[in-house]
Design an enzyme around this catalytic site. Structure first.
Site, PDB file in Angstrom:
ATOM      1  N   GLU A 143      55.138  11.535  21.073  1.00 24.98           N
ATOM      2  CA  GLU A 143      55.425  10.209  20.514  1.00 24.98           C
ATOM      3  C   GLU A 143      55.207  10.232  19.002  1.00 24.98           C
ATOM      4  OE1 GLU A 143      52.786   7.619  22.597  1.00 24.98           O
ATOM      5  OE2 GLU A 143      51.062   8.178  21.378  1.00 24.98           O
ATOM      6  N   ARG A 200      53.458   5.097  14.472  1.00 23.22           N
ATOM      7  CA  ARG A 200      52.509   4.845  13.377  1.00 23.22           C
ATOM      8  C   ARG A 200      51.529   3.765  13.793  1.00 23.22           C
ATOM      9  NH1 ARG A 200      56.534   2.456   9.389  1.00 23.22           N
ATOM     10  NH2 ARG A 200      57.321   1.794  11.411  1.00 23.22           N
ATOM     11  N   PHE A 232      56.926   8.174   2.002  1.00 26.18           N
ATOM     12  CA  PHE A 232      55.813   9.129   1.825  1.00 26.18           C
ATOM     13  C   PHE A 232      55.796   9.781   0.451  1.00 26.18           C
ATOM     14  CE2 PHE A 232      53.106   9.598   5.597  1.00 26.18           C
ATOM     15  CZ  PHE A 232      53.664   8.550   6.316  1.00 26.18           C
ATOM     16  N   ALA A 275      54.371   7.849  -2.123  1.00 26.25           N
ATOM     17  CA  ALA A 275      53.446   6.997  -2.884  1.00 26.25           C
ATOM     18  C   ALA A 275      52.110   7.721  -3.034  1.00 26.25           C
ATOM     19  CB  ALA A 275      53.247   5.668  -2.160  1.00 26.25           C
ATOM     20  N   GLY A 329      48.111   8.279  -3.720  1.00 30.99           N
ATOM     21  CA  GLY A 329      46.980   7.480  -3.257  1.00 30.99           C
ATOM     22  C   GLY A 329      45.723   8.321  -3.270  1.00 30.99           C
ATOM     23  N   CYS A 336      45.525  11.106  12.774  1.00 30.99           N
ATOM     24  CA  CYS A 336      46.610  12.024  13.172  1.00 30.99           C
ATOM     25  C   CYS A 336      46.901  13.114  12.135  1.00 30.99           C
ATOM     26  CB  CYS A 336      47.872  11.237  13.456  1.00 30.99           C
ATOM     27  SG  CYS A 336      47.619  10.003  14.745  1.00 30.99           S
ATOM     28  N   LYS A 338      44.080  15.780  11.645  1.00 32.74           N
ATOM     29  CA  LYS A 338      43.875  16.541  12.886  1.00 32.74           C
ATOM     30  C   LYS A 338      45.058  17.488  13.129  1.00 32.74           C
ATOM     31  CE  LYS A 338      45.104  14.046  16.802  1.00 32.74           C
ATOM     32  NZ  LYS A 338      46.141  14.783  17.484  1.00 32.74           N
ATOM     33  N   LYS A 379      44.722   3.192   5.865  1.00 32.47           N
ATOM     34  CA  LYS A 379      45.944   2.636   5.272  1.00 32.47           C
ATOM     35  C   LYS A 379      45.921   1.150   5.587  1.00 32.47           C
ATOM     36  CE  LYS A 379      48.995   3.257   9.287  1.00 32.47           C
ATOM     37  NZ  LYS A 379      50.268   3.756   9.793  1.00 32.47           N
ATOM     38  N   ARG A 431      38.857   5.832  10.740  1.00 35.77           N
ATOM     39  CA  ARG A 431      38.663   7.257  11.067  1.00 35.77           C
ATOM     40  C   ARG A 431      39.346   8.126  10.015  1.00 35.77           C
ATOM     41  NH1 ARG A 431      40.940   7.461  17.001  1.00 35.77           N
ATOM     42  NH2 ARG A 431      42.251   5.851  16.075  1.00 35.77           N
TER      43      ARG A 431
HETATM   44  C1  UGA Z   1      51.178   9.289  11.646  1.00 30.64           C
HETATM   45  C2  UGA Z   1      52.708   9.510  11.603  1.00 30.64           C
HETATM   46  O1  UGA Z   1      53.266   8.811  10.492  1.00 30.64           O
HETATM   47  C3  UGA Z   1      53.378   9.012  12.901  1.00 30.64           C
HETATM   48  O2  UGA Z   1      54.771   9.321  12.867  1.00 30.64           O
HETATM   49  C4  UGA Z   1      52.717   9.734  14.072  1.00 30.64           C
HETATM   50  O3  UGA Z   1      53.277   9.333  15.299  1.00 30.64           O
HETATM   51  C5  UGA Z   1      51.240   9.403  14.088  1.00 30.64           C
HETATM   52  O4  UGA Z   1      50.656   9.882  12.852  1.00 30.64           O
HETATM   53  C6  UGA Z   1      50.614  10.114  15.258  1.00 30.64           C
HETATM   54  O5  UGA Z   1      50.583  11.336  15.276  1.00 30.64           O
HETATM   55  O6  UGA Z   1      50.283   9.445  16.255  1.00 30.64           O
HETATM   56  P1  UGA Z   1      49.566   7.213  11.158  1.00 30.64           P
HETATM   57  O7  UGA Z   1      48.409   8.083  11.532  1.00 30.64           O
HETATM   58  O8  UGA Z   1      49.613   5.819  11.657  1.00 30.64           O
HETATM   59  O9  UGA Z   1      50.946   7.888  11.643  1.00 30.64           O
HETATM   60  O10 UGA Z   1      49.559   7.221   9.571  1.00 30.64           O
HETATM   61  P2  UGA Z   1      50.700   7.283   8.426  1.00 30.64           P
HETATM   62  O11 UGA Z   1      51.416   6.006   8.321  1.00 30.64           O
HETATM   63  O12 UGA Z   1      51.507   8.512   8.633  1.00 30.64           O
HETATM   64  O13 UGA Z   1      49.785   7.484   7.114  1.00 30.64           O
HETATM   65  C7  UGA Z   1      48.963   8.641   6.987  1.00 30.64           C
HETATM   66  C8  UGA Z   1      48.223   8.655   5.684  1.00 30.64           C
HETATM   67  O14 UGA Z   1      49.090   8.970   4.595  1.00 30.64           O
HETATM   68  C9  UGA Z   1      47.525   7.356   5.311  1.00 30.64           C
HETATM   69  O15 UGA Z   1      46.240   7.632   4.824  1.00 30.64           O
HETATM   70  C10 UGA Z   1      48.424   6.780   4.238  1.00 30.64           C
HETATM   71  O16 UGA Z   1      47.776   5.912   3.355  1.00 30.64           O
HETATM   72  C11 UGA Z   1      48.885   8.049   3.538  1.00 30.64           C
HETATM   73  N1  UGA Z   1      50.146   7.875   2.779  1.00 30.64           N
HETATM   74  C12 UGA Z   1      51.312   7.635   3.429  1.00 30.64           C
HETATM   75  C13 UGA Z   1      50.110   7.987   1.398  1.00 30.64           C
HETATM   76  O17 UGA Z   1      49.047   8.200   0.775  1.00 30.64           O
HETATM   77  N2  UGA Z   1      51.290   7.856   0.696  1.00 30.64           N
HETATM   78  C14 UGA Z   1      52.482   7.616   1.324  1.00 30.64           C
HETATM   79  O18 UGA Z   1      53.512   7.521   0.623  1.00 30.64           O
HETATM   80  C15 UGA Z   1      52.479   7.495   2.719  1.00 30.64           C
END
Ligand code: UGA
EC number: 1.1.1.22
Length: 411
Positions: free
Chosen positions: A130, A133, A228, A230, A232, A239, A242, A304, A311
């Protein structure tokens, strides 16, 4: 939880089984233990229409046509995926399943796990990863970019594909190993993209360029894409960290040098340090300035925006380093309760307490709510009215008009 509620919404009769009795009893009452938009409504719908039930009794699976495994698969200290809970769940299935039942593996599992499950249970297993997000899980389940079905048995693949009838998305059929690897590869690639832009942001600062404009130019190329990009405080959550570590471990075991991914992880650690240096510079005027005893206010603690999840939060990684440098930290986050984060940050429910007498504010999570704060009041309450915006969330001119010395990232 999300899969159970969404599959029930799609018209299936679903029983959610878990060993956690507390979780099962709250779900049975329609109470959702996590913040996930839309999930509460779908659970309520499923329960009231009789298509959804929750139980701790694995016997409830005995008449299932498909069992979907969504067991957590954390990473162990060496980077290897910890399969204890997964294996226990598979073990409990062996005795109860109907002979024609197909097992779909939704948990993120190392390559080979689906085939091993198939052998253990003596029935077809299908890899069905899956891509949900946090904060958008219901939307992503019902409107996915792709449905991945990795199987050797075509009838089993058909059965799992049919779970998604009514969902408009391309179905990619492949072998189990490719499906399993594709999940790790996708998350690790997202990590590479964010680390890439974070290092570029550092370069922008050295060269007098603006990362926001650089990323905008890059993102308009459809081969790159604007998501992705941006910068930060680093990527975090349950996820990406890990799965990058697990993929590195897999590559290592397979004898493949994945230095690119190792560098991505190192760049993420460096990013936490870099934010600390930036805060030192902004607050004391020197990159090696002393933070000992200084009050700093943190805006955002979750990994985020749009979630209550701390976590592997980069915000907390930065906070830990600031605390180690002697800073006294107060934090505010619209997504979490005061008692959720203990330790290095004193969490408060009132944002003015974060600014009061602060030598600096640090924006660590991109909550849209921060746009509407009374910045003039926060500047007046602060001791030094300095702000480091690690998400480039706020309007620099507006903040400067409110009285802040504003520092973005990479601009
Ligand atoms: C992530 C993946 O995006 C999903 O597709 C996947 O299904 C999920 O893991 C999973 O394996 O279950 P998620 O953990 O909700 O989803 O987090 P993301 O939205 O991917 O963000 C990850 C990190 O990257 C956050 O700390 C966010 O702030 C950072 N990020 C994201 C940035 O610093 N800059 C960006 O442009 C985008």
């Amino acid at each position: 939880m999300t899969s159970a509620a969404c599959l029930a919404h799609l018209g299936h009769r679903v029983t959610g089984v878990d060993v956690d009795a507390t979780k099962i009893s709250s779900l049975s009452r329609g109470e959702i233990p996590i913040a996930e938009p839309g999930l509460g409504a779908l659970v309520a719908e499923g329960l009231s229409e009789g298509r959804l039930a929750f139980t701790t009794d694995p016997d409830a699976l005995s008449r299932a046509e498909v069992v979907v495994l969504c067991v957590p698969t954390p990473t162990g200290p060496e980077g290897a995926t910890e399969l204890r809970a997964f294996d226990a769940a598979v073990g409990s299935l062996a005795e109860v399943l109907d002979p024609d039942c197909v097992v779909a593996v939704k948990s993120t599992v190392p390559v080979g796990t689906t085939t091993r499950t198939e052998r253990l249970l003596g029935r077809p297993a299908v890899s069905n990863p899956e891509f949900l997000r946090e904060g958008h899980a219901v939307h992503d389940f019902l409107h996915p970019d792709r449905i991945v079905v990795g199987a050797t048995d075509p009838t089993a693949a058909d059965l799992v594909t049919a779970l998604y009838d009514g969902v408009a998305a391309p179905v990619l059929r492949t072998d189990p190993a490719s499906a399993e690897l594709a999940k790790y590869a996708s998350n690790a690639f997202l990590a590479v993209k964010v680390s890439y832009v974070n290092v570029l942001a550092e370069l922008c600062e050295r060269l007098g360029a603006d990362i926001v404009d650089v990323a905008r130019v890059m993102g308009l190329d459809p081969r790159i894409g604007s998501a992705f990009l941006a910068p930060g405080p680093g990527w975090g959550g349950s996820c990406l960290p890990k799965d990058t570590r697990a993929l590195l471990h897999t590559a290592d075991e397979a004898g493949v040098d994945f230095a690119l991914l190792a560098d991505t992880v190192a760049a993420n650690r460096h990013q936490h340090e870099r934010v600390v240096t930036k805060v030192r510079q902004a607050v004391t005027g020197a990159t090696d300035g002393c933070l000992d005893g200084l009050r700093l206010g943190l805006l955002g603690l979750t990994f985020k925006a749009g979630t209550d999840d701390v976590r592997a939060s980069p915000a907390l990684a930065v906070a830990t380093r600031l605390a180690e440098a002697g800073a006294v930290l107060t934090g505010y986050d619209p997504g979490i309760d005061r008692d959720r984060v203990a330790g290095v940050v004193q969490v408060v429910d009132d944002v003015t307490l974060v600014a009061k007498d602060a030598a600096g504010l640090v924006v660590l999570t991109e909550w849209p709510e921060f746009h509407d704060l009374d910045w003039a009041l926060l500047a007046a309450l602060s001791e030094r009215a300095t702000i480091v915006d690690t998400r480039n969330l706020l309007d620099p001119e507006l903040l400067e008009r409110a009285g802040f010395a504003y520092h973005g990232l990479g601009r």
